[in-house]
Design a protein around this motif. Structure first.
Motif, PDB file in Angstrom:
ATOM      1  N   HIS A  86     -33.319 -49.379  -8.033  1.00 29.50           N
ATOM      2  CA  HIS A  86     -33.225 -47.980  -7.639  1.00 29.50           C
ATOM      3  C   HIS A  86     -34.300 -47.136  -8.339  1.00 29.50           C
ATOM      4  O   HIS A  86     -34.712 -46.103  -7.811  1.00 29.50           O
ATOM      5  N   THR A  87     -34.790 -47.606  -9.493  1.00 28.61           N
ATOM      6  CA  THR A  87     -35.856 -46.879 -10.179  1.00 28.61           C
ATOM      7  C   THR A  87     -37.213 -47.250  -9.606  1.00 28.61           C
ATOM      8  O   THR A  87     -38.085 -46.390  -9.414  1.00 28.61           O
ATOM      9  N   LEU A 101     -38.631 -45.255  -6.805  1.00 29.10           N
ATOM     10  CA  LEU A 101     -39.024 -43.866  -7.045  1.00 29.10           C
ATOM     11  C   LEU A 101     -40.403 -43.736  -7.688  1.00 29.10           C
ATOM     12  O   LEU A 101     -40.971 -42.645  -7.704  1.00 29.10           O
ATOM     13  N   GLN A 153     -39.907 -35.732  -9.215  1.00 32.36           N
ATOM     14  CA  GLN A 153     -38.718 -35.671 -10.074  1.00 32.36           C
ATOM     15  C   GLN A 153     -37.461 -36.009  -9.285  1.00 32.36           C
ATOM     16  O   GLN A 153     -37.392 -35.840  -8.080  1.00 32.36           O
ATOM     17  N   ARG A 154     -36.475 -36.483 -10.003  1.00 33.07           N
ATOM     18  CA  ARG A 154     -35.220 -36.903  -9.368  1.00 33.07           C
ATOM     19  C   ARG A 154     -34.067 -36.310 -10.155  1.00 33.07           C
ATOM     20  O   ARG A 154     -33.839 -36.685 -11.313  1.00 33.07           O
ATOM     21  N   HIS A 155     -33.339 -35.364  -9.560  1.00 30.24           N
ATOM     22  CA  HIS A 155     -32.208 -34.714 -10.211  1.00 30.24           C
ATOM     23  C   HIS A 155     -32.596 -34.137 -11.577  1.00 30.24           C
ATOM     24  O   HIS A 155     -31.861 -34.261 -12.558  1.00 30.24           O
TER      25      HIS A 155
END
Length: 354
Positions: A136-137, A140, A220-222
């Protein structure tokens, strides 16, 4: 013709007024005495104390010369007016927080114990690269690069200092995407050295940095800047560029410079070579240099980037110059970098790195 008042009327009315004041006479008398004494003292003090002139009330801000020893300050005899008064009265070494940094650290760890100790204290005994990146990383991140974006990250100063110091431990303040860390690892490998390279960075970037480096950093993520996993991906990718041991030697310390340096100091982790390239304002650079100096081994060298910037002596350059003056060191400009003279040996009877 008006009738005359009865005899004795005027005398009775006149005597009635003092009779009304008699109960308050003592209190009134005390008030008048206190008022008279206070007024007299006020007149006396104003007549004996001259009024201050404008030059005596002007605030003079200290400059760098005031923060070092008396020999570097301008003698009062060479100054005039308000500046002479300020120079003569301002203390040469003011006891404020500008100099209150820890100078003694814990007993030094053996150099081969540095990486295992940090893995144990910071990552529960496991390498942060183990099983990295999770699926999942990875989805990104930008494609990992063995030569990520940096600033002056491959300058000649790195090879020169690594060859002369031959460090076993390197500390880097400000890692970003890992460009200079990977360059130092490659230079060390070419010299048959395998130093531990400790990269201290909170990996948050700075406000609006994405607008300038959108092609180099992941979205960016969250609220997570994702700079740490991108840094780790770049380090891991260096294995495909002939340095399969990079992940074992280049260790991220994802904390603020102040907190990480304080921890290294307490744990007895010392460096032979320290690069300072984190905050660029005066206060950040000043704190980083002073805190890092405590974990630099005697004979070790500290250097950094951004000695010549648009901020000139108001930022990094001012902090470096002042620190060198306070410690009795010399500053050697090296392109965009600065290099301090080696840390002198400790005096006998003091604790710390040996």
């Amino acid at each position: 013709m008006k009738p005359r008042p009865p005899a004795g009327a005027s005398s009775s009315s006149a005597s009635a007024v003092p009779a009304m004041l008699r109960p308050h006479l003592a209190r009134l008398t005390s008030f008048l005495i206190v008022f008279a004494v206070g007024y007299s003292l006020g007149l006396l003090s104003s007549s004996t104390r001259p009024s201050p002139r404008p030059s005596q009330t002007t605030l003079t801000r200290p400059h760098a010369a005031h923060l070092t020893d008396a020999s570097s300050a301008v003698p009062a005899s060479n100054a005039t007016g308000a500046s002479a008064s300020a120079t003569a009265s301002y203390p040469r070494s003011p006891p404020h927080d500008l100099f209150r940094f820890r100078e003694e650290c814990g007993e030094p760890l053996p150099k081969d114990a540095v990486i295992p100790t940090l893995l144990d204290k910071l990552f529960d005994g496991e390498s942060p690269y183990a099983g990295f990146p999770p699926a999942h990383t990875a989805a990104l991140l930008h494609p990992a690069s063995a030569r990520p974006r940096g600033w002056g990250s491959t300058g000649a100063v790195f090879a020169e200092l690594i060859e002369s110091v031959r460090p076993a431990v390197i500390v880097e303040l400000g890692a970003f995407l890992g460009a200079s860390a990977l360059h130092m690892a490659a230079v060390s490998r070419n010299l048959s050295l395998s130093p531990a390279i400790l990269c201290i960075d909170d990996f948050r970037g700075w406000p609006a940095f994405r607008d300038r480096f959108r092609r180099d950093v992941p979205p960016q993520r969250h609220g997570d800047a994702l700079l740490l996993p991108q840094f780790m991906a770049n380090v891991a990718a260096a294995g495909g560029d002939g340095d399969g041991d990079a992940a074992a030697r280049v260790l991220p310390l994802p904390f603020s410079t102040a907190s990480a340096l304080a921890a290294l100091c307490g744990w007895g982790v010392y460096a032979d070579l320290i690069e300072v390239d984190a905050g660029h304002d005066f206060h950040s650079a000043w704190a980083d240099i002073n805190l890092a100096w405590a974990v630099l081994r005697p004979g070790g060298v500290m250097f950094g980037h951004d000695y010549f910037t648009s901020a000139d002596d108001r930022g990094v350059r001012r902090a470096v110059t002042l620190f060198a003056r306070v410690k009795g060191l010399t500053v050697r400009p090296h392109g965009q970098h600065w290099v301090l003279s080696p840390k002198p040996p400790r005096r006998q009877g003091t604790a710390g790195a040996r």
